[in-house]
Design an enzyme around this catalytic site. Structure first.
Site, mmCIF file in Angstrom:
data_model
loop_
_atom_site.group_PDB
_atom_site.id
_atom_site.type_symbol
_atom_site.label_atom_id
_atom_site.label_comp_id
_atom_site.label_asym_id
_atom_site.label_seq_id
_atom_site.Cartn_x
_atom_site.Cartn_y
_atom_site.Cartn_z
ATOM 1 N N HIS A 58 -66.465 6.176 -46.002
ATOM 2 C CA HIS A 58 -65.191 5.607 -46.461
ATOM 3 C C HIS A 58 -65.441 4.298 -47.215
ATOM 4 O O HIS A 58 -64.961 4.107 -48.337
ATOM 5 C CB HIS A 58 -64.296 5.376 -45.241
ATOM 6 C CG HIS A 58 -62.989 4.715 -45.539
ATOM 7 N ND1 HIS A 58 -61.782 5.358 -45.435
ATOM 8 C CD2 HIS A 58 -62.695 3.444 -45.941
ATOM 9 C CE1 HIS A 58 -60.807 4.528 -45.750
ATOM 10 N NE2 HIS A 58 -61.343 3.346 -46.063
ATOM 11 N N GLU A 59 -66.202 3.407 -46.584
ATOM 12 C CA GLU A 59 -66.467 2.120 -47.216
ATOM 13 C C GLU A 59 -67.385 2.259 -48.433
ATOM 14 O O GLU A 59 -67.246 1.535 -49.418
ATOM 15 C CB GLU A 59 -67.079 1.150 -46.194
ATOM 16 C CG GLU A 59 -66.235 0.917 -44.950
ATOM 17 C CD GLU A 59 -64.860 0.337 -45.252
ATOM 18 O OE1 GLU A 59 -64.635 -0.125 -46.377
ATOM 19 O OE2 GLU A 59 -64.010 0.377 -44.354
ATOM 20 N N HIS A 62 -65.318 3.141 -51.450
ATOM 21 C CA HIS A 62 -64.693 1.950 -52.035
ATOM 22 C C HIS A 62 -65.700 1.218 -52.928
ATOM 23 O O HIS A 62 -65.402 0.863 -54.082
ATOM 24 C CB HIS A 62 -64.234 0.997 -50.929
ATOM 25 C CG HIS A 62 -62.975 1.388 -50.243
ATOM 26 N ND1 HIS A 62 -61.814 1.702 -50.907
ATOM 27 C CD2 HIS A 62 -62.681 1.490 -48.914
ATOM 28 C CE1 HIS A 62 -60.855 1.982 -50.034
ATOM 29 N NE2 HIS A 62 -61.364 1.873 -48.817
#
Length: 256
Positions: A58-59, A62
């Site tokens: 997820h990170e 980003h």
């Protein structure tokens, strides 16, 4: 902007992440084969490790999207190595989400990588950087539920099926929560570039408390019922029954 603007060492996958992947693989194998004397322990370790993997991805999503949008600083910060210890708040990004899973079976989003927004030009790029994380949860949920909506459950051991169902619940709940237009969450980051400066200034003081506000609301029975009703509806659409998720949750909490 390409990854050529970062050094190879800044993009090398961290041994920490590889270790988490190894734990996921080994405990997944133990869950599949019934190797562990207590299947709940194997399910707990497998789901927790896989959940941390999804947090890292997820990170990473980003950071990687930010890199291609103009923020080359993410490389030097270590965000491209998938190392959860490099996050701005490792406690918020990893530890608290795991605690939330153990307490309430909720895939609550954690902290975030720090993106230097001033390096990124264009409102669509800013929105895409924010959306990239929860879209990873959507993809993860699709992978977890693939055996269900493909009708490929024949030969899949019960414990492994239940573990996948509960992991899918975490991913779906994380995606929904992340897309809420609440300050401090990715959903607000998606719409923020399109808001007026006046609105942004009014909302900014509440950003640090958005996550806590959502968490508090989820403890209200009425809100919790509506939220998990939505999660269950999505999972049913993907072929995952409430039986699978509830028993997966019970198996995960082996200590009860």
């Amino acid at each position: 902007m390409t990854t050529a603007t970062t050094r190879h060492s800044e993009r090398r996958i961290s041994p920490v992440f590889l270790g988490i992947l190894a734990v996921t693989a080994v405990t997944g194998w133990a869950t599949w084969t019934g190797f562990a004397e207590q299947p709940g322990v194997a399910v707990f370790l497998f789901v927790t490790a896989a959940w941390i993997v999804s947090l890292c991805l997820h990170e990473y999503a980003h950071a990687r999207t930010a890199l291609h949008s103009g923020d080359i600083s993410v490389g030097a910060k270590g965000y491209l190595t998938l190392n959860p210890l490099k996050y701005t708040h490792a406690l918020l990004s990893v530890v608290l989400p795991v605690v939330f899973v153990m307490m309430g079976g909720i895939g609550l989003p954690g902290g975030a990588v720090f993106i230097e927004r001033g390096r990124i030009r264009g409102r669509w790029r800013h929105s895409l950087v924010s959306a990239a994380g929860p879209l990873t949860n959507v993809l993860f949920a699709a992978v977890c539920t693939a055996p269900f909506w493909l009708g490929a459950l024949d030969g899949v051991p019960l414990e492994f099926r239940l573990a996948l169902a509960f992991l899918a619940l975490l991913q779906v709940s994380a995606a929904i929560l992340n897309f809420l237009p609440v300050p401090g969450l990715d959903g607000y980051g998606v719409i923020e570039p399109w808001l007026s400066q006046g609105v942004k200034r009014q909302v900014e003081p509440f950003a640090p408390f958005g996550l806590l506000f959502v968490f508090a609301l989820l403890w209200l029975p009425s809100v919790n019922h509506v939220f998990f009703g939505l999660v269950d509806a999505v999972l049913r659409g993907l072929g995952v029954s409430e039986f699978d998720t509830s028993y997966g949750w019970s198996l995960y909490r082996f200590w009860e």
